[in-house]
Design an enzyme around this catalytic site. Structure first.
Site, short mmCIF file in Angstrom:
data_model
loop_
_atom_site.label_atom_id
_atom_site.label_comp_id
_atom_site.label_asym_id
_atom_site.label_seq_id
_atom_site.Cartn_x
_atom_site.Cartn_y
_atom_site.Cartn_z
CB SER A 116 -0.93 0.02 1.21
OG SER A 116 -2.09 -0.68 0.93
CE LYS A 124 -3.83 0.82 -1.17
NZ LYS A 124 -4.44 0.31 0.06
CE1 TYR A 129 -4.14 -1.10 -4.46
CE2 TYR A 129 -4.95 -3.35 -4.51
CZ TYR A 129 -4.54 -2.24 -3.80
OH TYR A 129 -4.48 -2.29 -2.43
CE1 TYR A 153 -3.14 -0.28 5.17
CE2 TYR A 153 -1.55 -0.61 6.91
CZ TYR A 153 -1.93 -0.75 5.59
OH TYR A 153 -1.10 -1.36 4.70
CB VAL A 190 -0.03 -5.83 4.31
CG1 VAL A 190 -1.25 -5.08 4.83
CG2 VAL A 190 -0.18 -6.16 2.83
#
Ligand code: GLU
Length: 332
Positions: free
Chosen positions: A71, A74, A196, A248, A266
């Site tokens: 992530s 992102k 993605y 998160y 992660v």
């Protein structure tokens, strides 16, 4: 500790070594297992790296151990989308509001009928859709090239992790279907999902993350190569979203305690940006229940306290920068 980088600067190396020694004792948390390939990760590596906007790199522990960016990618794809179609058009498709829910929640903002923000999966998959619209089949190459430029070396895809997630990413497919149903993502959605999955499977090190973060801290210019990698306005907006949504559903606590824009993944990495000053990258695969690296969070907390990095801390040299800037302006 000795002068790890051989550059004669003992101060920061000593602090990094002390923090690493202390935090290494913490073996709490679990390696992510919902992507089968990630569950095979060695849980033991632990590295902390720092890159300054002047291009100095410091590190301790396993700063060269590879892991997938997950992530953390992102933040960069959001920056690229802002540059590609502009802030207003991106905002029409993805919000900037923290969701308070897990990163992989199958949901959207019921008021706007758009994903809450680009740091949760729904938002990041929509951002991948934007990049696919702009770059077509070349989208992944564009992402890889840009992340490589930020790292200052050629990054590669971890094929095994990519295949593993592509084969098992049912939850992300469910998010994709939801996005199509509300008109946030165009059909066919598979190319956006594939992008993605690929962007998440780019292999990096803690040292890479530190230097990529330093590129953001340095207003988009890579501090070692001197290359302009990101647009300054997009970097500002990206940092704002990292600050409010990057960790998160721990983002509020993180802003309160650590106080630097950050993004975790992660795969066990965390990247933190100390605006105009430093990039920080940590790697340790064991995660807490929210999905953040246990040792990474602890390292950042200690580093922030030790170096006074919190954005609203009086000891943050950022305020000294502004101070001297205004003092200079006053004299002229
Ligand atoms: N590829 C992972 C997923 O979408 C990334 C999750 C993460 O790092 O937060 O589930």
């Amino acid at each position: 500790m000795a002068d790890a980088d051989g550059d004669g600067e003992f101060g920061v190396d000593r602090i990094l070594a002390d923090i690493h020694g202390l935090v290494a004792q913490n073996t709490g948390g679990e390696v992510a297992d919902y992507i089968p390939e990630l569950s095979k990760m060695d849980p033991t590596p632990f590295g902390i790296a720092v890159t300054t906007v002047g291009g100095a790199v410091h590190g301790i522990g396993d700063t060269q151990a590879p892991f997938t960016i997950q992530s953390t990618s992102k933040a960069f794809t959001y920056c690229m989308a802002l540059e590609a179609i502009g802030r207003a058009k991106v905002l029409e498709r993805v919000g900037v509001e923290p969701s308070g829910d897990p990163f992989n929640a199958i949901e959207f903002d019921p008021v706007t009928r758009r994903p809450y923000n680009p740091m949760v999966n729904a938002g990041a998959i929509t951002v991948a859709g934007i990049l696919r619209d702009v770059h077509g089949d070349a989208a992944f190459d564009e992402v890889l090239a840009r992340l490589s430029a930020a790292a200052g070396r050629r990054l590669v895809l971890d094929e095994a992790v990519y295949r593993s997630e592509a084969a098992t990413g049912h939850r992300n497919r469910a998010i994709g279907h939801l996005l199509v149903s509300v008109g946030a993502l165009a059909e066919p959605m598979e190319p956006a999902l594939d992008l993605y999955f690929r962007q998440c499977s780019i292999s990096v090190t803690a040292r890479d993350l530190a230097t990529m973060a330093a590129t953001i801290a340095n207003m988009g210019d890579q501090p070692v190569t001197g290359r302009e990698v990101f647009d300054i306005a997009a970097v500002r907006d990206t940092q704002a979203v990292m600050f409010t949504c990057g960790m998160y559903d721990y983002s509020g606590n993180w802003a309160y305690d650590v106080g630097v824009p950050a993004k975790s993944g992660v795969g066990g990495g965390i990247m933190g940006v100390v605006n105009r000053q430093l990039g920080i990258g940590t790697f340790s695969p064991r995660l807490d229940r929210k999905g953040n690296s246990v040792r990474g969070v602890e390292s950042f907390r200690l580093l922030s306290a030790e170096l006074g990095l919190h954005a609203f801390d009086l000891t943050n040299p950022g305020s000294a920068f502004v101070d001297s800037f205004f003092a200079g302006a006053g004299r002229s």
